[in-house]
Design a protein around this motif. Structure first.
Motif, PDB file in Angstrom:
ATOM      1  N   LYS A 112       0.832  -1.209   0.000  1.00  0.00           N
ATOM      2  CA  LYS A 112       0.000   0.000   0.000  1.00  0.00           C
ATOM      3  C   LYS A 112       0.865   1.256   0.000  1.00  0.00           C
ATOM      4  O   LYS A 112       0.565   2.235  -0.706  1.00  0.00           O
ATOM      5  CB  LYS A 112      -0.925   0.000   1.216  1.00  0.00           C
ATOM      6  N   THR A 116       0.913   4.110  -2.871  1.00  0.00           N
ATOM      7  CA  THR A 116       0.539   5.463  -2.449  1.00  0.00           C
ATOM      8  C   THR A 116       1.630   6.455  -2.814  1.00  0.00           C
ATOM      9  O   THR A 116       1.356   7.542  -3.347  1.00  0.00           O
ATOM     10  CB  THR A 116       0.289   5.498  -0.926  1.00  0.00           C
ATOM     11  N   LEU A 120       1.299   9.497  -5.477  1.00  0.00           N
ATOM     12  CA  LEU A 120       1.576  10.837  -4.968  1.00  0.00           C
ATOM     13  C   LEU A 120       2.616  11.535  -5.842  1.00  0.00           C
ATOM     14  O   LEU A 120       2.504  12.730  -6.129  1.00  0.00           O
ATOM     15  CB  LEU A 120       2.075  10.763  -3.524  1.00  0.00           C
ATOM     16  N   ARG A 249      -3.367   3.788  -5.783  1.00  0.00           N
ATOM     17  CA  ARG A 249      -4.378   4.575  -5.091  1.00  0.00           C
ATOM     18  C   ARG A 249      -3.737   5.237  -3.876  1.00  0.00           C
ATOM     19  O   ARG A 249      -2.665   4.835  -3.435  1.00  0.00           O
ATOM     20  CB  ARG A 249      -5.566   3.706  -4.675  1.00  0.00           C
ATOM     21  N   LEU A 250      -4.423   6.258  -3.370  1.00  0.00           N
ATOM     22  CA  LEU A 250      -3.937   6.951  -2.185  1.00  0.00           C
ATOM     23  C   LEU A 250      -4.656   6.392  -0.958  1.00  0.00           C
ATOM     24  O   LEU A 250      -5.870   6.547  -0.811  1.00  0.00           O
ATOM     25  CB  LEU A 250      -4.193   8.456  -2.296  1.00  0.00           C
ATOM     26  N   TYR A 251      -3.905   5.756  -0.098  1.00  0.00           N
ATOM     27  CA  TYR A 251      -4.456   5.253   1.166  1.00  0.00           C
ATOM     28  C   TYR A 251      -4.296   6.356   2.204  1.00  0.00           C
ATOM     29  O   TYR A 251      -3.163   6.717   2.559  1.00  0.00           O
ATOM     30  CB  TYR A 251      -3.730   3.979   1.592  1.00  0.00           C
ATOM     31  N   PRO A 252      -5.419   6.925   2.693  1.00  0.00           N
ATOM     32  CA  PRO A 252      -5.346   8.126   3.550  1.00  0.00           C
ATOM     33  C   PRO A 252      -4.417   7.989   4.752  1.00  0.00           C
ATOM     34  O   PRO A 252      -3.642   8.903   5.044  1.00  0.00           O
ATOM     35  CB  PRO A 252      -6.805   8.315   3.991  1.00  0.00           C
ATOM     36  N   GLY A 253      -4.489   6.851   5.458  1.00  0.00           N
ATOM     37  CA  GLY A 253      -3.644   6.688   6.640  1.00  0.00           C
ATOM     38  C   GLY A 253      -2.168   6.708   6.299  1.00  0.00           C
ATOM     39  O   GLY A 253      -1.353   7.325   7.009  1.00  0.00           O
ATOM     40  N   LEU A 255      -0.867   8.012   3.464  1.00  0.00           N
ATOM     41  CA  LEU A 255      -0.549   9.320   2.892  1.00  0.00           C
ATOM     42  C   LEU A 255      -0.231  10.335   3.989  1.00  0.00           C
ATOM     43  O   LEU A 255       0.721  11.115   3.868  1.00  0.00           O
ATOM     44  CB  LEU A 255      -1.714   9.808   2.043  1.00  0.00           C
ATOM     45  N   SER A 256      -1.018  10.314   5.065  1.00  0.00           N
ATOM     46  CA  SER A 256      -0.767  11.259   6.161  1.00  0.00           C
ATOM     47  C   SER A 256       0.591  10.994   6.800  1.00  0.00           C
ATOM     48  O   SER A 256       1.302  11.932   7.179  1.00  0.00           O
ATOM     49  CB  SER A 256      -1.878  11.158   7.205  1.00  0.00           C
ATOM     50  N   GLN A 257       0.987   9.724   6.910  1.00  0.00           N
ATOM     51  CA  GLN A 257       2.304   9.402   7.466  1.00  0.00           C
ATOM     52  C   GLN A 257       3.422   9.907   6.554  1.00  0.00           C
ATOM     53  O   GLN A 257       4.435  10.441   7.027  1.00  0.00           O
ATOM     54  CB  GLN A 257       2.441   7.896   7.640  1.00  0.00           C
TER      55      GLN A 257
END
Length: 336
Positions: A112, A116, A120, A249-253, A255-257
């Motif tokens: 993932k 990501t 990005l 795909r962008l996995y939000p959790g 991506l934030s890391q």
């Protein structure tokens, strides 16, 4: 330095190999110091090669084009290093996240994180290209680039920002491979691209006399080659670094890391270049204003020349010129 920061992020955030492959470094089994050196030295060389792109352009243009062309490429150094430093930091953030999951044996999140990061990078490439092409004329005006140099500077940066995606995607892919313990392949690809850049510079600038446009085009092509080699390796690989386009795909959790780790590192990587840009802009502004006043008679050159020189010294022009001279000497030495 930045190289030390890269290495320790990989080591202490879990970027250690539990199983080694032919080009990956095992930092768990055996002596730790040789392992660190074998992993870190290619990273150091890769960082050095990335910094030498602009030096190669400056040397070729300085020897085979006019003075304005050389000044345009030289004045581009701080801005190009700022871009490289920032996106190196963002890519590093992604590498830290990947290495953390890889060290924990969490292959699902490794996959993932890889996809990501790659997506990005693609999004950042599109945004940076559009924003860069729109803003570069205003940036050059803000930097107070002399009018005689402005056309060549604009030409160089238009090519550079049109191909800025090659810088971003190479750094993203390089960080992914390094996070999984492979610091050799990115170095090989970057070395191939660096040689290609010099050869294309000589062909386009010295052979076809295309000036700064030829130098910038050569840089974009060479950087594109290194990015393409990285992407091809990831698409064809069967190991943890494998890339599958359908899984992007962008996995939000995650991506934030990545942003939490990458933005501070990106700012750190570009802050010196930002400072140099400010110094360069202040000097250009002051010199331009004083020349205009000397010409129209608002300043008397006989009585105010010493004050003019003293103010330049207060603005650290000696240090600035020392940096420029060192850059020129390094490019000249590289050409011998």
């Amino acid at each position: 330095g930045e190289q030390t920061f890269v290495v320790f992020c990989h080591l202490w955030n879990g970027g250690i190999m539990k199983k080694s492959t032919s080009r990956s470094v095992d930092l768990v089994n055996g002596p730790i110091i040789p392992g660190i050196l074998r992993f870190a030295f290619p990273i150091f060389l890769g960082q050095l090669l990335q910094q030498l792109y602009n030096l190669a352009d400056a040397w070729v243009v300085g020897n085979f084009a006019d003075n304005n062309a050389f000044a345009a490429v030289s004045s581009a150094t701080n801005l190009t290093l700022l871009i490289i430093g920032f996106f190196n930091g963002i890519a590093l953030g992604g590498g830290v996240v990947i290495s953390r999951y890889f060290g924990a044996g969490d292959q699902e999140n490794v996959e993932k994180a890889i996809h990501t990061n790659f997506l990005l990078g693609l999004i950042a490439s599109v945004l940076s290209t559009v924003v860069g092409l729109l803003l570069v004329p205003h940036i050059l005006v803000w930097m107070k680039v002399p009018e005689s140099v402005l056309p060549d500077s604009l030409c160089y940066f238009n090519f550079y920002f049109a191909g800025v995606s090659t810088i971003i995607m190479f750094n993203i892919c390089m960080a992914i491979m390094q996070a999984l313990g492979d610091s050799l392949r990115p170095l090989y690809y970057l070395a191939i691209a660096s040689v290609t850049n010099v050869v294309l510079d000589l062909i386009l600038v010295a052979g076809f006399h295309l000036g700064v446009g030829g130098a910038a085009f050569a840089t974009v092509l060479a950087q594109g080659l290194s990015a393409a080699l990285c992407i091809l390796r990831m698409l064809r690989g069967k190991d943890a670094a494998r890339l599958e386009l359908r899984k992007l795909r962008l996995y939000p959790g995650i991506l934030s890391q990545v942003l939490l780790q990458g933005l501070p590192a990106g700012i750190q990587g570009s802050v010196v270049s930002i400072g140099n840009l400010v110094v360069q802009t202040n000097i250009n502004t002051y010199v331009e204003e004083c020349i205009a006043k000397f010409i129209v008679g608002q300043m008397d050159i006989d009585t105010e020349w010493d004050a003019f020189q003293a103010e330049l010294k207060n603005m650290n022009i000696d240090r600035y010129l020392e940096i420029i001279q060192t850059t020129y000497d390094a490019s000249a030495f590289a050409g011998k």
